[in-house]
Design a protein around this motif. Structure first.
Motif, PDB file in Angstrom:
ATOM      1  N   VAL A   2       1.077  -1.066   0.487  1.00 30.53           N
ATOM      2  CA  VAL A   2       0.263   0.062  -0.501  1.00 30.53           C
ATOM      3  C   VAL A   2       0.816   0.761   0.150  1.00 30.53           C
ATOM      4  CG1 VAL A   2      -2.253   0.714   1.002  1.00 30.53           C
ATOM      5  CG2 VAL A   2      -1.803  -0.724   0.962  1.00 30.53           C
ATOM      6  N   GLN A   3       0.817   1.960  -0.423  1.00 33.93           N
ATOM      7  CA  GLN A   3       1.315   3.774  -0.812  1.00 33.93           C
ATOM      8  C   GLN A   3       0.788   4.375  -0.567  1.00 33.93           C
ATOM      9  OE1 GLN A   3       3.309   3.627  -5.311  1.00 33.93           O
ATOM     10  NE2 GLN A   3       5.270   2.478  -3.720  1.00 33.93           N
ATOM     11  N   LEU A   4       0.561   5.321  -0.008  1.00 31.88           N
ATOM     12  CA  LEU A   4       0.210   6.626   0.538  1.00 31.88           C
ATOM     13  C   LEU A   4       0.379   7.989   0.565  1.00 31.88           C
ATOM     14  CD1 LEU A   4      -0.741   5.568   3.725  1.00 31.88           C
ATOM     15  CD2 LEU A   4      -2.087   4.995   1.893  1.00 31.88           C
ATOM     16  N   VAL A   5      -0.099   8.577  -0.444  1.00 31.91           N
ATOM     17  CA  VAL A   5       0.641  10.755  -0.793  1.00 31.91           C
ATOM     18  C   VAL A   5      -0.395  11.216  -0.137  1.00 31.91           C
ATOM     19  CG1 VAL A   5       1.105  11.686  -2.757  1.00 31.91           C
ATOM     20  CG2 VAL A   5       1.562   9.085  -2.973  1.00 31.91           C
ATOM     21  N   GLU A   6       0.310  12.138   0.846  1.00 33.20           N
ATOM     22  CA  GLU A   6      -0.531  13.316   1.537  1.00 33.20           C
ATOM     23  C   GLU A   6      -0.425  14.259   0.174  1.00 33.20           C
ATOM     24  OE1 GLU A   6       1.045  11.194   5.008  1.00 33.20           O
ATOM     25  OE2 GLU A   6       1.605  11.579   3.722  1.00 33.20           O
ATOM     26  N   SER A   7      -1.748  15.314   0.606  1.00 40.12           N
ATOM     27  CA  SER A   7      -1.266  16.416  -0.140  1.00 40.12           C
ATOM     28  C   SER A   7      -2.440  17.027   1.146  1.00 40.12           C
ATOM     29  CB  SER A   7      -1.696  16.163  -1.574  1.00 40.12           C
ATOM     30  OG  SER A   7      -2.652  16.205  -1.637  1.00 40.12           O
ATOM     31  N   GLY A   8      -2.278  18.825   0.134  1.00 41.40           N
ATOM     32  CA  GLY A   8      -3.137  20.213   0.825  1.00 41.40           C
ATOM     33  C   GLY A   8      -2.783  20.126   2.232  1.00 41.40           C
ATOM     34  N   GLY A   9      -1.940  20.146   3.070  1.00 41.43           N
ATOM     35  CA  GLY A   9      -1.499  21.356   4.189  1.00 41.43           C
ATOM     36  C   GLY A   9      -1.473  22.147   3.144  1.00 41.43           C
ATOM     37  N   GLY A  10      -0.459  23.445   4.577  1.00 38.76           N
ATOM     38  CA  GLY A  10      -0.490  24.764   3.902  1.00 38.76           C
ATOM     39  C   GLY A  10      -0.620  25.543   5.230  1.00 38.76           C
ATOM     40  N   SER A  17      -9.463  27.259   7.489  1.00 37.92           N
ATOM     41  CA  SER A  17     -10.083  25.944   7.380  1.00 37.92           C
ATOM     42  C   SER A  17      -8.940  25.199   6.661  1.00 37.92           C
ATOM     43  CB  SER A  17     -11.085  25.281   6.752  1.00 37.92           C
ATOM     44  OG  SER A  17     -12.052  25.667   7.986  1.00 37.92           O
ATOM     45  N   LEU A  18      -8.095  23.735   6.426  1.00 37.28           N
ATOM     46  CA  LEU A  18      -7.820  22.895   5.075  1.00 37.28           C
ATOM     47  C   LEU A  18      -8.499  21.972   5.234  1.00 37.28           C
ATOM     48  CD1 LEU A  18      -4.344  23.835   6.756  1.00 37.28           C
ATOM     49  CD2 LEU A  18      -5.613  24.656   4.292  1.00 37.28           C
ATOM     50  N   ARG A  19      -7.735  21.045   4.143  1.00 36.16           N
ATOM     51  CA  ARG A  19      -8.988  19.961   3.901  1.00 36.16           C
ATOM     52  C   ARG A  19      -7.903  19.031   2.702  1.00 36.16           C
ATOM     53  NH1 ARG A  19     -11.837  17.631  -1.075  1.00 36.16           N
ATOM     54  NH2 ARG A  19     -13.210  15.441  -0.500  1.00 36.16           N
ATOM     55  N   LEU A  20      -7.041  17.857   3.254  1.00 37.34           N
ATOM     56  CA  LEU A  20      -5.894  17.109   3.443  1.00 37.34           C
ATOM     57  C   LEU A  20      -6.494  15.761   3.347  1.00 37.34           C
ATOM     58  CD1 LEU A  20      -3.907  16.938   7.148  1.00 37.34           C
ATOM     59  CD2 LEU A  20      -4.218  19.360   5.691  1.00 37.34           C
ATOM     60  N   SER A  21      -6.175  15.515   2.159  1.00 37.96           N
ATOM     61  CA  SER A  21      -5.897  14.923   0.680  1.00 37.96           C
ATOM     62  C   SER A  21      -4.948  13.420   0.915  1.00 37.96           C
ATOM     63  CB  SER A  21      -6.238  14.441  -0.522  1.00 37.96           C
ATOM     64  OG  SER A  21      -7.517  15.966  -0.058  1.00 37.96           O
ATOM     65  N   CYS A  22      -5.532  11.887   0.989  1.00 37.47           N
ATOM     66  CA  CYS A  22      -4.730  11.243   1.253  1.00 37.47           C
ATOM     67  C   CYS A  22      -4.953   9.679   0.600  1.00 37.47           C
ATOM     68  CB  CYS A  22      -4.323   9.929   2.632  1.00 37.47           C
ATOM     69  SG  CYS A  22      -3.038   8.317   2.588  1.00 37.47           S
ATOM     70  N   ALA A  23      -4.377  10.053  -1.663  1.00 36.46           N
ATOM     71  CA  ALA A  23      -4.395   9.346  -2.207  1.00 36.46           C
ATOM     72  C   ALA A  23      -3.373   7.644  -1.439  1.00 36.46           C
ATOM     73  CB  ALA A  23      -3.872   9.857  -3.091  1.00 36.46           C
ATOM     74  N   VAL A  24      -4.351   6.758  -2.182  1.00 33.30           N
ATOM     75  CA  VAL A  24      -4.187   5.140  -1.886  1.00 33.30           C
ATOM     76  C   VAL A  24      -4.352   4.551  -2.685  1.00 33.30           C
ATOM     77  CG1 VAL A  24      -5.116   3.094  -0.748  1.00 33.30           C
ATOM     78  CG2 VAL A  24      -5.915   5.762  -0.541  1.00 33.30           C
ATOM     79  N   SER A  25      -3.056   3.689  -3.016  1.00 32.07           N
ATOM     80  CA  SER A  25      -2.589   3.107  -4.431  1.00 32.07           C
ATOM     81  C   SER A  25      -2.162   1.857  -3.914  1.00 32.07           C
ATOM     82  CB  SER A  25      -2.038   3.576  -5.287  1.00 32.07           C
ATOM     83  OG  SER A  25      -0.324   3.560  -5.168  1.00 32.07           O
ATOM     84  N   GLY A  26      -2.467   0.495  -4.039  1.00 36.35           N
ATOM     85  CA  GLY A  26      -2.279  -1.186  -3.292  1.00 36.35           C
ATOM     86  C   GLY A  26      -3.235  -1.225  -2.945  1.00 36.35           C
ATOM     87  N   ARG A  27      -3.954  -0.986  -2.312  1.00 41.26           N
ATOM     88  CA  ARG A  27      -5.697  -1.713  -2.214  1.00 41.26           C
ATOM     89  C   ARG A  27      -7.155  -0.560  -2.565  1.00 41.26           C
ATOM     90  NH1 ARG A  27      -5.196  -4.948   2.318  1.00 41.26           N
ATOM     91  NH2 ARG A  27      -2.368  -4.844   2.330  1.00 41.26           N
ATOM     92  N   ALA A  28      -8.037  -1.386  -2.048  1.00 38.10           N
ATOM     93  CA  ALA A  28      -8.825  -0.336  -2.427  1.00 38.10           C
ATOM     94  C   ALA A  28      -9.230   0.378  -0.841  1.00 38.10           C
ATOM     95  CB  ALA A  28     -10.180  -0.850  -2.810  1.00 38.10           C
ATOM     96  N   VAL A  29     -10.049   1.656  -0.672  1.00 36.41           N
ATOM     97  CA  VAL A  29     -10.084   2.220   0.784  1.00 36.41           C
ATOM     98  C   VAL A  29     -10.811   1.769   1.369  1.00 36.41           C
ATOM     99  CG1 VAL A  29      -9.133   4.282   0.014  1.00 36.41           C
ATOM    100  CG2 VAL A  29     -11.626   3.834  -0.779  1.00 36.41           C
ATOM    101  N   ASN A  30     -11.792   1.391   0.707  1.00 33.50           N
ATOM    102  CA  ASN A  30     -13.095   0.020   1.378  1.00 33.50           C
ATOM    103  C   ASN A  30     -12.509  -1.239   1.450  1.00 33.50           C
ATOM    104  OD1 ASN A  30     -12.991  -0.755  -1.820  1.00 33.50           O
ATOM    105  ND2 ASN A  30     -15.110  -0.046  -1.824  1.00 33.50           N
TER     106      ASN A  30
END
Length: 125
Positions: A2-10, A17-30
């Motif tokens: 599983v690989q995880l890549v965060e974004s959205g900081g600042g 307000s901020l909205r952070l994202s974490c893109a997931v690869s290698g497995r479905a989030v559910n």
């Protein structure tokens, strides 16, 4: 793997307000448990929020529960952390984490198998 890549900081002012994202690869989030952790400068990494494979959420406490919301988008295979009414103590690096579905402990970083690189959040006037 599983690989995880965060974004959205600042950088934001208190109350912003901020909205952070974490893109997931290698497995479905559910198909995996996911979590967000926060590491303030000079402190240990601490649990913020969890969303398990079924979409059930848990938060570190009432203060976070009232200001932060964890969500996911299965089409984008990503999870999110919407952070509102930010405070200076929210400053730090935010990490997303993942593990195979598991019943039980989830608040300790040692309970999690996969980590992203983190995204910096700075709350300051």
């Amino acid at each position: 793997q599983v690989q995880l890549v965060e974004s959205g900081g600042g950088s934001v002012q208190p109350g912003g307000s901020l909205r952070l994202s974490c893109a997931v690869s290698g497995r479905a989030v559910n198909r995996i448990d996911m979590a967000w952790f926060h590491q303030a400068p000079g402190k240990e990494r601490e649990f913020v929020a969890r969303m398990n494979w079924s979409g059930s959420t848990a938060y570190s406490g009432e203060d976070v529960k009232g200001r932060f919301t964890a969500s996911r988008d299965t089409a984008k295979n990503s999870i999110f952390l919407q952070m509102n009414t930010l405070k200076s103590e929210d400053t730090g690096v935010y990490y997303c984490a993942a593990r195979s579905p598991k019943v039980g402990y989830f608040r300790d970083p040692a309970d999690w198998s996969y980590w992203g690189q983190g995204t910096q959040v700075t709350v300051s006037s």
